[in-house]
Design an enzyme around this catalytic site. Structure first.
Site, PDB file in Angstrom:
ATOM      1  N   ASP A  87     -62.013  19.395  23.942  1.00  0.00           N
ATOM      2  CA  ASP A  87     -61.734  20.267  24.901  1.00  0.00           C
ATOM      3  C   ASP A  87     -61.382  19.427  26.306  1.00  0.00           C
ATOM      4  OD1 ASP A  87     -60.933  22.098  26.766  1.00  0.00           O
ATOM      5  OD2 ASP A  87     -61.957  23.659  25.841  1.00  0.00           O
ATOM      6  N   HIS A 128     -58.850  22.715  23.404  1.00  0.00           N
ATOM      7  CA  HIS A 128     -59.026  23.917  24.174  1.00  0.00           C
ATOM      8  C   HIS A 128     -58.174  25.090  23.342  1.00  0.00           C
ATOM      9  CE1 HIS A 128     -59.849  26.280  27.437  1.00  0.00           C
ATOM     10  NE2 HIS A 128     -58.748  26.796  27.546  1.00  0.00           N
ATOM     11  N   SER A 167     -59.999  31.161  26.523  1.00  0.00           N
ATOM     12  CA  SER A 167     -60.109  30.613  27.994  1.00  0.00           C
ATOM     13  C   SER A 167     -60.508  31.364  28.915  1.00  0.00           C
ATOM     14  CB  SER A 167     -58.728  30.263  28.084  1.00  0.00           C
ATOM     15  OG  SER A 167     -58.525  29.146  29.378  1.00  0.00           O
TER      16      SER A 167
END
Length: 429
Positions: free
Chosen positions: A331, A366, A239
């Site tokens: 995601d 994600h 991330s």
């Protein structure tokens, strides 16, 4: 059940690293007997997580989770590790929970039990036919854990067993902040001296240069550690950690990683901005936030369209080391696949596309974690404005699990290829 011999449940190995397979076998059942295999874990926050599968014993009165089909439950089919990756909070739990290990010096304890019949609820109100406790570790025996408070940098260093020297790794996590150790502990168990980096608070450092220097200093702490090979240090990010990994690889005059792994990241970072300023830019795009049918926030549109102006993104054409991008097509937090496509176009134009490896997974979200970690499709998240929301990360349970298992194997192979000149010597449980 047999009147002469009690059912017996075994888990082998009963003590293993979290990315290692186990075999669950039940014996001494009557032939053709319906049973339910159930797993239960109480996390450090005292919440219970469970998974279960429905089986029928064979003509020998045996059930093997590795070899036999589950006909129902939280997973179906032949799934050796379904009792782990399909775990979910027990009914009645709070919304938006996430299972993350904080104390890596102790194992995740998972109780595996077998119940009579095909059960779907009320497991703790019933007596199992047999049970076994299994330990799942991030940190293998002999791995050393050392707190780092050096040159303003905060984190935890994990050193593999033995004298070294070892390849090094700077490990950076996402926007939730804090110190997250479990992936570094696992990398230490696989032969890498890994520094889990604790982020500074937004605004703690007063300029973009000071923030950038924090990450450069952290990299050099790993590089110049006496048990680290200074010319074999990589960076691993998820991330916002992946964004910072790309930023360091492209923009730093001092940090020269041997390779980079970026999970669910992107290259959108305004030139010369602080992390606080990046958050402010995102807040300006908040009208693009959507809500799903559960009122969970979907952020991915804030990253679209991908800008053409280099002032608003990292010049990945300046990356000079092998880099692996790992992304899920489901995601919902960020437009990572679109960002990956743009990065590939930029690198092709710059002549460094040969350094890029891309792993894309349909129906993965994600939060792509080490293998057999349950899917956290939506969890509680505290924004930098202190507002508490439930953020939709995306992913479908089975495809996401497959993505985690496949990507981890390929990540370890990528690291070994670029950081080791001989096969990795990893710790064993």
């Amino acid at each position: 059940m047999s009147d002469t011999v009690a059912p017996m449940l075994s888990v082998f190995p009963s003590r293993a690293l979290v990315d290692e397979n186990f075999k669950v076998v039940v014996k001494n059942l009557p032939p053709g007997c319906p049973v339910t295999l159930h797993s239960l874990h109480q996390c450090e926050d005292k919440h219970y997580w469970e998974a279960y599968g429905h089986y029928t014993s064979n003509h020998r009165g045996t059930v093997s989770v590795t070899d036999d089909l589950s006909f129902g439950g939280t997973y179906t089919g032949k799934e050796a590790m379904g009792l782990l990756w399909s775990m979910r909070p027990v009914p009645g739990s709070r919304e938006g929970l996430r299972l993350r290990r904080r104390n890596v010096c102790s194992p995740l304890l998972v109780n595996i039990s077998v119940y009579r019949g095909h059960v779907v609820e009320g497991f703790r109100e019933q007596a199992p036919l047999a049970s076994s406790l299994t330990e799942r570790w991030y940190m293998a025996p002999g791995v050393q854990r050392t707190q780092i408070r050096e040159k303003g940098v905060r984190g935890t260093l994990f050193l593999p067993p033995g004298p070294g020297p070892f390849p090094g790794m700077l490990d950076m996590w996402g926007g939730g902040g804090g110190l997250v150790e479990y992936r570094s502990a696992l990398l230490g168990s696989h032969g890498y001296a890994s520094l889990a980096l604790e982020y500074f608070a937004p605004g703690e450092l007063k300029s973009a240069d000071l923030e950038f220097n924090y990450f450069e200093t952290a990299f050099n702490i790993v590089k110049y550690h006496p048990q680290v090979m200074p010319d074999r240090v990589g960076i691993f990010g998820l991330s916002i950690g992946a964004v910072l990994t790309i930023l360091l690889a492209a923009e730093s005059s001092f940090v020269k990683p041997s390779c980079c792994v970026c999970i669910s990241g992107n290259h959108l970072y305004p030139r010369g901005a602080t992390i606080k300023e990046v958050h402010q830019v995102l807040n300006m795009k908040s009208p693009k936030i959507r809500l799903d049918e559960n009122n969970y926030e979907i952020w991915r549109d804030m990253g679209l369209p991908i800008p053409d102006d280099l002032a608003h993104k990292i010049d990945v054409g300046r990356i000079h080391c092998p880099i692996m991008l790992v992304n899920g097509h489901d995601d919902q937090s960020w437009a990572t696949v679109e960002s990956s496509d743009d990065m590939a176009q930029m690198m092709r134009a710059a002549g460094n596309l040969h350094l890029l490896t891309r792993l894309h997974y349909p129906d993965a979200g994600h939060l792509i974690e080490p293998p057999y970690t349950p899917l956290f499709r939506a969890t509680k998240f505290v924004k930098d404005t202190k507002e508490k929301v439930i953020l939709l990360w995306g992913g479908q349970t089975k495809p996401h699990s497959d993505a985690q298992e496949d990507s981890w194997k390929k990540i370890l192979a990528f690291l070994e290829q670029n950081l080791y000149s001989s096969p990795t010597l990893k710790a064993k449980m």
